[in-house]
Design a protein around this motif. Sequence first.
Motif, mmCIF file in Angstrom:
data_model
loop_
_atom_site.group_PDB
_atom_site.id
_atom_site.type_symbol
_atom_site.label_atom_id
_atom_site.label_comp_id
_atom_site.label_asym_id
_atom_site.label_seq_id
_atom_site.Cartn_x
_atom_site.Cartn_y
_atom_site.Cartn_z
ATOM 1 N N THR B 4 0.843 -1.187 0.000
ATOM 2 C CA THR B 4 0.000 0.000 0.000
ATOM 3 C C THR B 4 0.881 1.240 0.000
ATOM 4 O OG1 THR B 4 -0.068 -0.047 2.404
ATOM 5 C CG2 THR B 4 -1.882 -1.094 1.269
ATOM 6 N N GLY B 8 -2.746 4.246 1.722
ATOM 7 C CA GLY B 8 -3.405 2.971 1.963
ATOM 8 C C GLY B 8 -4.073 2.433 0.707
ATOM 9 N N GLN B 9 -3.474 2.661 -0.413
ATOM 10 C CA GLN B 9 -4.080 2.226 -1.673
ATOM 11 C C GLN B 9 -3.314 1.030 -2.203
ATOM 12 O OE1 GLN B 9 -3.417 4.967 -4.824
ATOM 13 N NE2 GLN B 9 -5.313 4.495 -5.889
ATOM 14 N N THR B 10 -4.033 -0.055 -2.459
ATOM 15 C CA THR B 10 -3.319 -1.230 -2.968
ATOM 16 C C THR B 10 -3.052 -1.050 -4.451
ATOM 17 O OG1 THR B 10 -5.383 -2.342 -3.473
ATOM 18 C CG2 THR B 10 -4.434 -2.736 -1.311
ATOM 19 N N CYS B 120 -9.428 0.387 -4.868
ATOM 20 C CA CYS B 120 -9.233 -0.419 -3.660
ATOM 21 C C CYS B 120 -8.616 0.358 -2.517
ATOM 22 C CB CYS B 120 -8.347 -1.636 -3.956
ATOM 23 S SG CYS B 120 -9.040 -2.653 -5.251
ATOM 24 N N TRP B 121 -9.225 1.479 -2.195
ATOM 25 C CA TRP B 121 -8.731 2.294 -1.086
ATOM 26 C C TRP B 121 -9.010 1.641 0.269
ATOM 27 C CZ3 TRP B 121 -5.707 6.395 -1.602
ATOM 28 C CH2 TRP B 121 -5.680 7.052 -2.849
ATOM 29 N N GLU B 122 -8.026 1.674 1.130
ATOM 30 C CA GLU B 122 -8.214 1.251 2.518
ATOM 31 C C GLU B 122 -7.468 2.244 3.397
ATOM 32 O OE1 GLU B 122 -8.881 -2.555 3.442
ATOM 33 O OE2 GLU B 122 -9.758 -2.771 1.461
ATOM 34 N N GLU B 124 -5.973 4.566 6.222
ATOM 35 C CA GLU B 124 -5.757 4.339 7.650
ATOM 36 C C GLU B 124 -6.146 5.580 8.449
ATOM 37 O OE1 GLU B 124 -3.771 0.704 6.780
ATOM 38 O OE2 GLU B 124 -3.887 1.547 8.789
ATOM 39 N N HIS B 200 -15.183 7.207 3.390
ATOM 40 C CA HIS B 200 -14.414 6.297 4.243
ATOM 41 C C HIS B 200 -14.511 6.605 5.729
ATOM 42 C CE1 HIS B 200 -12.525 4.074 0.955
ATOM 43 N NE2 HIS B 200 -12.631 5.198 0.299
ATOM 44 N N ASN B 210 -21.245 2.630 5.344
ATOM 45 C CA ASN B 210 -20.198 1.661 5.654
ATOM 46 C C ASN B 210 -20.512 0.331 5.018
ATOM 47 O OD1 ASN B 210 -17.952 2.395 7.150
ATOM 48 N ND2 ASN B 210 -19.194 2.745 8.954
ATOM 49 N N ARG B 213 -19.801 -0.895 1.216
ATOM 50 C CA ARG B 213 -18.586 -1.542 0.752
ATOM 51 C C ARG B 213 -18.300 -2.801 1.536
ATOM 52 N NH1 ARG B 213 -14.776 1.354 2.500
ATOM 53 N NH2 ARG B 213 -16.144 2.542 3.852
#
Lengths: 353, 438
Positions: B4, B8-10, B120-122, B124, B200, B210, B213
């Motif tokens: 990432t 936090g982006q894959t 595919c954002w995650e 943090e 997010h 929430n 997703r």
Amino acid sequence: MAAQEVQPSETIAKLKSESEALKTKLEEERAKLHDVELHQVAEKVDPLGQFVMKTRRTLKGHGNKVLCMDWCKDKRRIVSSSQDGKVIVWDAFTTNKEHAVTMPCTWVMACAYAPSGCAVACGGLDNKCSVYPLSLDKNENLAAKKKSVAMHTNYLSACSFTNSDMQILTSSGDGTCALWDVESGQLLQSFHGHAADVLCLDLAPSETGNTFVSGGCDKKANVWDMRSGQCIQSFETHESDINSVRYYPSGDAFASGSDDATCRLYDLRADREVAIYSKESIIFGASSVDFSLSGRLLFGGYNDYTINVWDVLKGTRVSILFGHENRVSTLRVSPDGTAFCSGSWDHTLRVWA
Amino acid sequence: MAQTNSFGQTSNGEADDSPNMLVYRKMEDLIARMQDEKTGIPIRTVKSFLSKIPSVFSGSDIVQWLVKNLTIEDQVEALHLGTLMAAHGYFFPISDHVLTLKDDGTFYRFQTPYFWPSNCWEPENTDYAVYLCKRTMQNKARLELADYEAESLARLQRAFARKWEFIFMQAEAQAKVDKKRDKIERKILDSQERAFWDVHRPVSVYGLQNDIRSHSPTHTPAPEAKQPTVEELQEQIKFWQAQLDRHRLKMSKVAEGLLGYTEQYADYDPFLSTPDPSNPWISDDTTFWELEASKEPTQSRVKRWGFRMDEVLKDPAGREQFLKFLESEFSSENLRFWLAVQELKRRPIREVPSRVQEIWQEFLAPGAPSAINVDSKSYDKTTQNVKDPGRYAFEDAQEHIYMLMKSDSYSRFIRSSAYQELLQAKKKVGPSTLSTKP
């Protein structure tokens, strides 16, 4: 890595191309008998009138996403299961909760009512299917009487009693389906053939029925012989996971709902897909499907919170039902066809008529 | 696991076929169409009291575009679809943190592809902390923190107390870069970044957003499929050959079959014909169920038995009448055998062997009291099966008997005066039958 046996890769390549060639030939043979479209033949059928379908009952009580539900043969009771491990038995007609069990696992994705009405089966991330006898004594602790019947090596996605309280059919994330003897927990037959998670199954409605259909993440719908364990027919036209399969009431066909946002009808005698139910404005996956009693209507619950009602013969959508505030995850028509029940990630179940 | 970046982006380079990606791509196709110069939604700059509002369109513009371009009959449906797209963050209201679509003059803006969910954002909490911190550094009224954002910032400051200096530095660096941008561009980018965080880190705890997703554990990506073995391929080939040998019906014939079945049962389908006297779910009156449960079948129920033999076998009252008729002809052994085998398959496996013996003795053994007539092939097979009895010991014999009943006994039953009288509702069924009319 492949096993270190001497497998000449030319043999594998040769067999692969032979298999592919046969598969292609099968598609050609199937297409040869496609002399007309279902909706063309259906032009002579009277169109359906306007429908007034409303929520007639709302069942509130689950504290989390409802994942699965099933009707009792008495046409009014239902069992439902949810993400937080709760399994509830309701008299949907009065909306009273009659029993509640807390499973030791979360994501109880499968539940089923026994034909006698005296027990329910459920399972999920515990990889098992357990049977709970329903006691008339409200004070009795149901969890104590729990019986573990099925054991898979991955999550349980669906379960169904056969015509009897004594056998259960299960499907699993481990890619297999299995038939179990409830009393002993013995595995009676296993069904191998899916290349990925099996997400759903449905038993053929015939009185002499020894077959069932399953759908999986490999985009295939397979028809199985329960006696031999063999796959007797296979269909692969969906573009994504098949979340739900349901037989047409005559048993000659079945419908499927998929993450590719379409529902499809497959006929077993024609041995092919015979209708697609889709719309440009429907882009979210269909999670569950079921037919009305005559097979004329197909109800589909979708991940965009709606329920679409399709004219099975003409291929058109006759109604769209709003009401749920999150994904519709499960949908079943009642045993006498007077209503259907939908369960949702919004924690509620709704009975529509 | 893919690496990432600082957001936090894959970096998943390959096309992901997961169900969520399918939906994202479809929404993105729609967005692309909406942004088309000729056929898309007209995007404009609106002059407001003191300044300009760049690059906006109204909520009703979106609804109208959807209705027109996706041939949607009902505005409600278009509004619903648009709301879902807004919830995913593909466009957002410029003056609100709540991501819904309103069918009015409310202004919306498109999200930049960089922030699309398909990437595919995650993100943090540290990323969120940097963002909120940066907001406080920029002296603009429009960038002032909302209450819930201020609360979040306070919480994050406590949680990351030890590395706050590092977070502060990152926020400073980002603020510096932002200052260099063109004023209009900044307005747009700021709003897009805010919309990203609305997806997010949504404002309400009752965050349906929430769940949008949310993943079901069933849709985890499948592991690499292993190479099939020689045996597996040979099995596949056998399967395809068996399928090729299958007898198939023409579509026209199949279609007639489906139409015929549906037509026959239309009167019994509560969604197509109102049940008599009423649908319990609609009227709250359970009379319909009481009538169906009664041992005295209604005329319509009796009529259904005439559709196909399975209807007689399914209905307990039908079975009873069928059996009674056959007994009157002294030919009930076939049906009794069929019912006994059905019952056998419903038993626990433990009880099967003894029950198989009982059925054999009663119906098939030499000198059986209720001897049935089976073809010799089935008889021989059954004799073998009974030696090692399983649930399907009588399968062949049962199939043969079923066909026999269907072609012979069943048609006689339907033509019988007993059945016809029931159909005309001339005679009542039941043990307490009073004397019939003279």
